[in-house]
Motif scaffolding. Structure first.
Motif, PDB file in Angstrom:
ATOM      1  N   TRP A 187      -5.896   6.664  -8.566  1.00 43.33           N
ATOM      2  CA  TRP A 187      -5.270   6.704  -7.395  1.00 43.33           C
ATOM      3  C   TRP A 187      -6.092   7.117  -6.205  1.00 43.33           C
ATOM      4  O   TRP A 187      -5.899   6.399  -5.248  1.00 43.33           O
ATOM      5  CB  TRP A 187      -4.044   7.746  -7.550  1.00 43.33           C
ATOM      6  N   HIS A 188      -6.823   8.045  -6.384  1.00 40.05           N
ATOM      7  CA  HIS A 188      -7.569   8.496  -5.302  1.00 40.05           C
ATOM      8  C   HIS A 188      -8.420   7.398  -4.639  1.00 40.05           C
ATOM      9  O   HIS A 188      -8.605   7.108  -3.470  1.00 40.05           O
ATOM     10  CB  HIS A 188      -8.340   9.864  -5.558  1.00 40.05           C
ATOM     11  N   SER A 189      -9.262   6.587  -5.528  1.00 40.10           N
ATOM     12  CA  SER A 189     -10.231   5.680  -5.163  1.00 40.10           C
ATOM     13  C   SER A 189      -9.302   4.419  -4.542  1.00 40.10           C
ATOM     14  O   SER A 189      -9.678   3.900  -3.494  1.00 40.10           O
ATOM     15  CB  SER A 189     -11.018   5.166  -6.056  1.00 40.10           C
ATOM     16  N   ILE A 190      -8.163   4.215  -5.129  1.00 37.79           N
ATOM     17  CA  ILE A 190      -7.553   2.985  -4.564  1.00 37.79           C
ATOM     18  C   ILE A 190      -7.005   3.468  -3.373  1.00 37.79           C
ATOM     19  O   ILE A 190      -7.060   2.409  -2.139  1.00 37.79           O
ATOM     20  CB  ILE A 190      -6.292   2.784  -5.530  1.00 37.79           C
ATOM     21  N   ALA A 191      -6.517   4.695  -2.778  1.00 39.18           N
ATOM     22  CA  ALA A 191      -6.118   5.077  -1.427  1.00 39.18           C
ATOM     23  C   ALA A 191      -7.273   4.841  -0.599  1.00 39.18           C
ATOM     24  O   ALA A 191      -7.172   4.794   0.552  1.00 39.18           O
ATOM     25  CB  ALA A 191      -5.456   6.483  -1.547  1.00 39.18           C
ATOM     26  N   THR A 192      -8.572   5.378  -1.160  1.00 35.94           N
ATOM     27  CA  THR A 192      -9.620   5.421  -0.033  1.00 35.94           C
ATOM     28  C   THR A 192     -10.436   4.323   0.159  1.00 35.94           C
ATOM     29  O   THR A 192     -10.751   3.753   1.013  1.00 35.94           O
ATOM     30  CB  THR A 192     -10.652   6.611  -0.516  1.00 35.94           C
ATOM     31  N   ASP A 193     -10.657   3.766  -1.012  1.00 39.01           N
ATOM     32  CA  ASP A 193     -11.527   2.387  -0.896  1.00 39.01           C
ATOM     33  C   ASP A 193     -10.705   0.872  -0.804  1.00 39.01           C
ATOM     34  O   ASP A 193     -11.351  -0.093  -0.314  1.00 39.01           O
ATOM     35  CB  ASP A 193     -12.278   2.057  -2.266  1.00 39.01           C
ATOM     36  N   VAL A 194      -9.515   0.805  -1.075  1.00 39.13           N
ATOM     37  CA  VAL A 194      -8.619  -0.239  -1.186  1.00 39.13           C
ATOM     38  C   VAL A 194      -7.806  -0.105  -0.065  1.00 39.13           C
ATOM     39  O   VAL A 194      -7.614  -1.093   0.740  1.00 39.13           O
ATOM     40  CB  VAL A 194      -7.903  -0.456  -2.511  1.00 39.13           C
ATOM     41  N   TRP A 195      -6.945   0.781  -0.025  1.00 47.57           N
ATOM     42  CA  TRP A 195      -5.810   0.906   0.974  1.00 47.57           C
ATOM     43  C   TRP A 195      -6.513   1.603   2.479  1.00 47.57           C
ATOM     44  O   TRP A 195      -6.107   1.488   3.668  1.00 47.57           O
ATOM     45  CB  TRP A 195      -4.609   1.622   0.781  1.00 47.57           C
TER      46      TRP A 195
ATOM     47  N   ASP B 129       0.766  -1.162  -0.019  1.00 44.07           N
ATOM     48  CA  ASP B 129      -0.071  -0.145  -0.006  1.00 44.07           C
ATOM     49  C   ASP B 129       0.811   1.283  -0.151  1.00 44.07           C
ATOM     50  O   ASP B 129       0.197   2.051   0.322  1.00 44.07           O
ATOM     51  CB  ASP B 129      -0.970  -0.034   1.299  1.00 44.07           C
ATOM     52  N   PHE B 130       1.931   1.416  -0.526  1.00 43.68           N
ATOM     53  CA  PHE B 130       3.036   2.173  -0.355  1.00 43.68           C
ATOM     54  C   PHE B 130       3.173   2.965   0.749  1.00 43.68           C
ATOM     55  O   PHE B 130       3.441   4.102   1.189  1.00 43.68           O
ATOM     56  CB  PHE B 130       2.480   3.316  -1.351  1.00 43.68           C
ATOM     57  N   HIS B 131       3.000   1.989   1.817  1.00 39.75           N
ATOM     58  CA  HIS B 131       3.074   2.447   3.271  1.00 39.75           C
ATOM     59  C   HIS B 131       1.962   3.156   4.034  1.00 39.75           C
ATOM     60  O   HIS B 131       2.232   4.000   4.921  1.00 39.75           O
ATOM     61  CB  HIS B 131       4.545   3.162   3.691  1.00 39.75           C
ATOM     62  N   ILE B 132       0.919   3.549   3.382  1.00 46.68           N
ATOM     63  CA  ILE B 132      -0.072   4.413   3.560  1.00 46.68           C
ATOM     64  C   ILE B 132      -1.384   3.901   4.037  1.00 46.68           C
ATOM     65  O   ILE B 132      -2.379   4.520   4.106  1.00 46.68           O
ATOM     66  CB  ILE B 132      -0.295   5.588   2.673  1.00 46.68           C
ATOM     67  N   GLY B 133      -1.378   2.516   4.139  1.00 51.60           N
ATOM     68  CA  GLY B 133      -3.033   1.993   4.301  1.00 51.60           C
ATOM     69  C   GLY B 133      -3.253   1.735   5.973  1.00 51.60           C
ATOM     70  O   GLY B 133      -2.299   1.813   6.828  1.00 51.60           O
ATOM     71  N   THR B 134      -4.678   1.686   5.987  1.00 59.05           N
ATOM     72  CA  THR B 134      -5.085   1.392   7.217  1.00 59.05           C
ATOM     73  C   THR B 134      -6.114   0.327   7.339  1.00 59.05           C
ATOM     74  O   THR B 134      -6.885   0.139   8.551  1.00 59.05           O
ATOM     75  CB  THR B 134      -5.797   2.656   8.097  1.00 59.05           C
ATOM     76  N   GLY B 135      -6.386  -0.357   6.518  1.00 51.18           N
ATOM     77  CA  GLY B 135      -7.642  -1.175   6.133  1.00 51.18           C
ATOM     78  C   GLY B 135      -7.453  -2.699   5.874  1.00 51.18           C
ATOM     79  O   GLY B 135      -6.173  -2.859   5.754  1.00 51.18           O
TER      80      GLY B 135
END
Length: 385
Positions: free
Chosen positions: A226-234, A135-141
């Motif tokens: 990228w925005h939806s990947i960051a919000t919905d996946v990661w 997650d490029f080190h930025i996930g919480t999910g």
């Protein structure tokens, strides 16, 4: 009877060998957990109950205190996962590599964190984040998917939790709250991580550092989602995902960093001209196929050419473009992926007579320059396929 006796002896010896190896892992090869006032020059593990790898196994960051009052925050790379297909393919590091091999190899095999005498960063404190979350080190999910055997699994995009948990513990134990210089960097996925997390590092942990520098090494991929990947996946924090407004996650992150800090942060980006690994992933984003050839390398070179003026204008970034180093996978005019973790970090390039290392340390000390920008126009003759 003799055969049974021999087998019994072999069994006993096997158990003894296993016990010895286990003891070596625990007491010799595995770095100790960080504690109050860590010793200078010694590697430590940094672990909390919140920290985990993508498969749910234990994760740890790494820390080494230097003799100089300067800090490198270093993010490792290792692929990415943006959907269920990539989760199934495991095109990312899935777990924290055992026996602290990241520190033993990646951090000490001749790159930026090596302790060699010719390395200007050898006496800096190092905070290193192995990559194990996709997650490029930025996930919480927690991302649910079905593996190739039809089994339901969870991919823990826990990168941001790992980062913040480790930083809190390090700041509590390590006596490094007021450094003179802070350099945030990473390679590949870690380069994306450096650009995404540099603002958190400068704002939350080291706001008083007189010299602040960030380098994204080999971290350029275009994706409209990228925005939806960051919000919905990661499930990345909102203050990070809100910055992602275009198809260029690195440009968006570095632009936001410059808009907030201005010239108080030195921003650097480097890439080889026809990065073979980034060309693969870019082709997957564009076509669903990870296979790459010279045509796809042409496209990456064109993306690089079109992006450099945006880096310059929007993020006031300084650029180093390079080639001439062998790629490890395919000879078809594809160029090497990442440089800061390799011995080539210290090698001077022909014609310009400067290394990436020299370029970086100059920037840290306030001397900002571009190198190799003309290489984006270099024509690579076709090779026999």
């Amino acid at each position: 009877m003799r055969i049974k006796k021999i087998l019994k002896i072999i069994g006993i010896l096997s158990v003894l060998i296993l016990l010895v190896l286990s003891g070596m892992y625990v007491f010799i090869l595995q770095y100790p957990e960080i504690k109050d006032h860590p010793k200078m020059g010694k590697w430590y593990r940094v672990t909390t109950n919140e920290m985990k790898s993508s498969d749910g196994s234990k994760y740890s960051a790494l820390f080494k205190k230097g003799s100089e009052n300067n800090i490198i925050v270093y993010f490792a790379g290792g692929g990415v996962s943006v959907n269920k297909e990539m989760a199934r393919q495991e095109t990312y590091n899935t777990k924290r590599i055992p026996i602290d091999i990241v520190a033993n190899l990646t951090m000490n095999m001749g790159g930026i964190a090596t302790a060699s005498e010719d390395n200007p960063f050898k006496d800096w404190t190092v905070i290193a984040f192995p990559y194990a979350t996709g997650d490029f080190h930025i996930g919480t999910g927690e991302f649910k998917y079905t593996d190739n055997n039809g089994k339901e699994r969870t991919l823990y995009h826990n990168g941001f939790i790992n980062f913040t948990s480790a930083m809190r513990k390090i700041m509590e134990y390590a006596d490094i709250a007021d450094p003179a210089k802070v350099f945030v960097t990473g390679y590949s996925a870690g380069g994306f991580g450096a650009s995404l997390l540099a603002d958190d590092i400068f704002s939350d942990y080291f706001p008083k550092a007189k010299s602040k520098t960030v380098l994204a090494d080999s971290s350029l991929l275009l994706n409209d989602s990228w925005h939806s990947i960051a919000t919905d996946v990661w499930r990345s924090p909102k203050h990070i995902s809100d910055r992602l407004v275009s198809n260029n996650i690195t440009l968006d992150s570095l632009t936001a960093l410059h808009e907030r800090w201005g010239d108080k942060v030195n921003i650097l980006f480097d890439s080889s001209t026809r990065d073979g690994d980034l060309a693969k992933v870019q082709n997957y984003f564009d076509t669903g196929n990870m296979k790459v050839d010279e045509e796809k390398a042409d496209k990456y070179q064109q993306i690089l050419k079109e992006t450099i003026p945006k880096f310059k204008k929007q993020a006031n970034a300084y650029i180093f473009i390079w080639d001439g180093l062998p790629w490890y996978d395919d000879p078809q005019n594809l160029t090497m992926h990442t440089i800061i973790a390799t011995p080539a970090f210290h090698n001077k390039f022909k014609k310009i007579d400067i290394s990436i290392c020299d370029w970086v340390i100059n920037a840290v000390n306030g001397k900002m320059e571009d190198y190799g920008l003309n290489l984006v126009d270099k024509i690579y003759p076709p090779t026999d396929k």
